[in-house]
Design a protein around this motif. Structure first.
Motif, mmCIF file in Angstrom:
data_model
loop_
_atom_site.group_PDB
_atom_site.id
_atom_site.type_symbol
_atom_site.label_atom_id
_atom_site.label_comp_id
_atom_site.label_asym_id
_atom_site.label_seq_id
_atom_site.Cartn_x
_atom_site.Cartn_y
_atom_site.Cartn_z
ATOM 1 N N ILE A 276 23.484 -32.800 -39.523
ATOM 2 C CA ILE A 276 22.558 -31.746 -39.960
ATOM 3 C C ILE A 276 21.177 -32.337 -40.230
ATOM 4 O O ILE A 276 20.144 -31.730 -39.918
ATOM 5 C CB ILE A 276 23.113 -31.036 -41.210
ATOM 6 N N ALA A 277 21.141 -33.545 -40.771
ATOM 7 C CA ALA A 277 19.861 -34.219 -41.042
ATOM 8 C C ALA A 277 19.088 -34.497 -39.755
ATOM 9 O O ALA A 277 17.872 -34.659 -39.773
ATOM 10 C CB ALA A 277 20.113 -35.525 -41.795
ATOM 11 N N GLN A 278 19.805 -34.533 -38.636
ATOM 12 C CA GLN A 278 19.168 -34.743 -37.338
ATOM 13 C C GLN A 278 18.697 -33.432 -36.704
ATOM 14 O O GLN A 278 18.257 -33.418 -35.557
ATOM 15 C CB GLN A 278 20.142 -35.442 -36.395
ATOM 16 N N GLY A 279 18.847 -32.319 -37.461
ATOM 17 C CA GLY A 279 18.377 -31.047 -36.963
ATOM 18 C C GLY A 279 19.438 -30.196 -36.288
ATOM 19 O O GLY A 279 19.111 -29.161 -35.679
ATOM 20 N N SER B 156 18.543 -26.406 -34.925
ATOM 21 C CA SER B 156 18.705 -25.362 -35.934
ATOM 22 C C SER B 156 17.372 -24.689 -36.228
ATOM 23 O O SER B 156 16.310 -25.333 -36.197
ATOM 24 C CB SER B 156 19.268 -25.966 -37.216
ATOM 25 N N GLU B 157 17.436 -23.413 -36.521
ATOM 26 C CA GLU B 157 16.238 -22.672 -36.915
ATOM 27 C C GLU B 157 16.122 -22.577 -38.427
ATOM 28 O O GLU B 157 15.228 -21.924 -38.953
ATOM 29 C CB GLU B 157 16.275 -21.273 -36.296
ATOM 30 N N GLN B 158 17.059 -23.204 -39.139
ATOM 31 C CA GLN B 158 17.045 -23.201 -40.592
ATOM 32 C C GLN B 158 16.760 -24.609 -41.098
ATOM 33 O O GLN B 158 16.794 -25.583 -40.337
ATOM 34 C CB GLN B 158 18.390 -22.699 -41.144
ATOM 35 N N THR B 159 16.516 -24.719 -42.381
ATOM 36 C CA THR B 159 16.275 -26.039 -42.958
ATOM 37 C C THR B 159 17.589 -26.802 -43.058
ATOM 38 O O THR B 159 18.675 -26.223 -43.040
ATOM 39 C CB THR B 159 15.668 -25.926 -44.360
ATOM 40 N N ALA B 160 17.471 -28.111 -43.174
ATOM 41 C CA ALA B 160 18.664 -28.943 -43.301
ATOM 42 C C ALA B 160 19.463 -28.566 -44.552
ATOM 43 O O ALA B 160 20.704 -28.532 -44.536
ATOM 44 C CB ALA B 160 18.272 -30.413 -43.341
ATOM 45 N N GLU B 161 18.760 -28.262 -45.627
ATOM 46 C CA GLU B 161 19.449 -27.889 -46.861
ATOM 47 C C GLU B 161 20.233 -26.595 -46.682
ATOM 48 O O GLU B 161 21.371 -26.463 -47.160
ATOM 49 C CB GLU B 161 18.440 -27.741 -47.996
ATOM 50 N N GLN B 162 19.646 -25.627 -45.978
ATOM 51 C CA GLN B 162 20.349 -24.369 -45.719
ATOM 52 C C GLN B 162 21.590 -24.602 -44.863
ATOM 53 O O GLN B 162 22.657 -24.028 -45.122
ATOM 54 C CB GLN B 162 19.404 -23.376 -45.027
ATOM 55 N N GLU B 163 21.465 -25.441 -43.855
ATOM 56 C CA GLU B 163 22.620 -25.717 -42.991
ATOM 57 C C GLU B 163 23.708 -26.465 -43.763
ATOM 58 O O GLU B 163 24.901 -26.208 -43.587
ATOM 59 C CB GLU B 163 22.184 -26.548 -41.771
ATOM 60 N N ARG B 164 23.285 -27.396 -44.624
ATOM 61 C CA ARG B 164 24.270 -28.111 -45.440
ATOM 62 C C ARG B 164 25.026 -27.156 -46.342
ATOM 63 O O ARG B 164 26.249 -27.252 -46.499
ATOM 64 C CB ARG B 164 23.576 -29.205 -46.286
#
Length: 557
Positions: free
Chosen positions: A90-93, A33-41
């Motif tokens: 998501i925490a794994q990127g 992901s090119e976004q942060t984990a929080e953004q993806e969550r």
């Protein structure tokens, strides 16, 4: 011209150009992901929430059985354990798209391995995942096509969310390559009176724009039809539409033999429509809805209010109420919260009620009070009765509470084989063909992988039904049918030939069954039933019945 065979739903016939269901979205790539984990969550949670709300809205709009299915899908989408799996990825990127795809796929494998009801729900999980991924990508979810003109929809199978809101002004008929007569697609198609043929494997080769005739009565899809074929099909469709608008008459055979046609209902709110469609009473009132939405059993007062409302809608008419049928695919924490490896063979139906007898006693109390306050003819039956002793237990208790007519459901082979003894005790028997087929063929009726076995046309099932019919005649006790089989117009004739005195079904199936019965005398029905009994398998029984029925109908005319 060629013919593709499947299982027809109802008596309808339709014709038109094919429009195929869109293929599933391609799997997301496993890229960082090119976004942060929080953004993806946040993206994942927002998409899941949006899909769950959309499913609930579709269910509220569709109503009926579709609402229950779609609400279950919405709950599945927001399952905490599933969302935890998404978060872990998501925490794994991973991207939200891949996290949803992979987590749902893993969960699907787990459900499939469990089998039974949960295994069948795996297909529904696929639909939820596709909708969430489509929302994340900002594209429409794969679904029913819109070619801009009326069409015959061809699909592998339909998700409940799609079937529930089909535009019947555009969808002329439905053809699926998978599914059986008791699949979600078949049940919803029957409820919405859609001309449908399910399980037509050869339909996978149909092309967009190709003209076909869908004949539900014969269970056939005709490809490359001639002008004469098209005209003949249109004449049948016109005749059926004319018959549907004719005055409603009581259910009967051509010789005047009465066959009361009753409704299967899950809530009192369906009574008005059932009466409008010609229901002569209720053959199965399912009481589970009072219990399934609650963390504790409803009070006697709450139950009495609901039962009174139902009975008041049918003054002077028979209303058959089934006491709580919990367990298997309808688990209740306050009734039986113990884990069972095979709940379909566990503590369900009357067995579960005996283990929590206070719930049964309260239900009988409320039913007796509602009966005293109304003018309906109340009959009460117990589900999943498998022994003579269970029959005696239930009928004696029901009578102790003032229930005048107490009976049992025949859903397992043991009660069918012991029907002569069961009906010495019970006032009536009602055959639940869905479960009877499941237990006779050892095929979970909610598991897609064995859907081909879940066919009430199988001669083994028909022979058990004959046993019950003969026992009813010997003891002068009424035998009815309340499973999905009663909604099959030709099978309804066979069931009467096997000894059924009443047929109960979804209200939308009443017109087709009424018309089918009027084509045959009791003598015809018995001959058609006998032809089906001599077959080796379900397909052979259906074909033998169709051929015999055609000959008998020609003789009658």
């Amino acid at each position: 011209m060629s013919e593709l065979r499947g299982v027809g739903i109802g008596l309808g016939v339709a014709q038109g150009p094919v429009a195929r269901m869109a293929e599933p979205l391609p799997a997301p790539a496993d890229t960082a992901s090119e976004q942060t984990a929080e953004q993806e969550r946040e993206r994942a949670r927002a998409a899941v929430t949006a899909v769950a709300r959309e499913l609930e809205q579709r269910g509220a709009k569709a109503g009926g059985a579709a609402r229950d299915v779609l609400e279950a899908q919405a709950m599945m989408a927001e399952d905490p354990s599933l969302l935890t799996e998404v978060d872990a990825r998501i925490a794994q990127g991973k991207t939200a798209e891949f996290a949803v795809f992979d987590a749902f796929a893993t969960f699907r494998e787990q459900l499939t391995a469990m089998g039974g009801y949960l295994g069948e729900r795996a297909a529904d999980l696929d639909d939820v995942a596709q909708r969430v991924i489509a929302h994340l990508r900002g594209v429409p979810a794969p679904g029913v096509p819109d070619p801009g003109h009326p069409f015959v929809l061809v699909a592998k199978d339909l998700a409940p969310a799609d079937t529930a809101l089909l535009d019947l002004d555009k969808v002329l008929a439905l053809v699926t390559t998978e599914g059986g007569p008791t699949s979600h697609t078949a049940i919803l198609a029957r409820e919405k009176s859609i001309v449908a043929v399910v399980g037509a494997v050869g339909a996978k080769d149909l092309a967009d724009g190709e003209t076909v005739i869908v004949d539900a009565a014969a269970g056939v899809v005709t490809t490359s039809p001639s002008e004469e074929d098209l005209a003949r099909a249109q004449n049948r469709a016109d005749a059926r539409a004319s018959a549907a608008s004719a005055p409603i008459t009581p259910g009967a055979l051509a010789d005047g033999t009465p066959v009361p046609l009753l409704a299967n209902l899950g809530k009192p709110e369906g009574a008005e429509e059932a009466v409008a469609l010609g229901a002569e009473g209720v053959g199965l009132f399912r009481t589970e809805f009072l219990f399934l939405s609650s963390s504790s059993a409803p009070t006697v007062e709450q139950q009495r209010e609901t039962y009174t409302k139902m009975l008041a809608a049918f003054p002077g008419k028979k209303v058959v109420v089934r006491v709580l049928d919990a367990g298997a695919d309808k688990p209740l924490a306050f009734l039986n919260d113990a884990h069972e490896e095979n709940p379909a063979l566990g503590l369900r139906g009357l067995r579960a009620l005996r283990a929590s007898e206070d719930i049964l006693r309260e239900q009988l109390t409320a039913l007796a009070q509602a009966d005293a306050a109304t003018e309906a003819d109340l009959w009460v039956m117990a589900p999943m009765v498998s022994t003579v002793e269970e029959t005696r237990y239930f009928t004696e208790m029901a009578r102790d509470y003032g229930i005048k007519t107490a009976g049992v459901m025949v859903e397992v082979p043991s009660s069918a084989l012991l029907a002569d003894k069961v009906l010495q005790i019970a006032d009536f028997a009602s055959i639940g063909t869905n479960d009877l087929t499941q237990y006779t063929l050892a095929a979970d009726r909610l598991l897609g992988s064995v859907a081909a076995f879940q066919d009430p046309w199988h001669p083994a099932v028909l022979r058990l039904i004959r046993e019950v019919g003969e026992a009813g005649a010997a003891h002068d006790k009424p035998v009815g049918i309340c499973g999905e089989a009663a909604a099959d117009p030709l099978l309804a004739v066979v069931l009467v030939g096997l000894g059924a005195k009443t047929l109960s079904m979804a209200p939308t199936a009443l017109a087709d069954v009424r018309a089918s019965l009027l084509d045959h005398t009791l003598h015809d029905a018995r001959r058609i039933a006998q032809a089906a009994l001599t077959a080796d398998d379900a397909a052979g029984a259906r074909l033998a019945a169709q051929q015999t029925a055609t000959r008998e109908k020609e003789t009658l005319s």
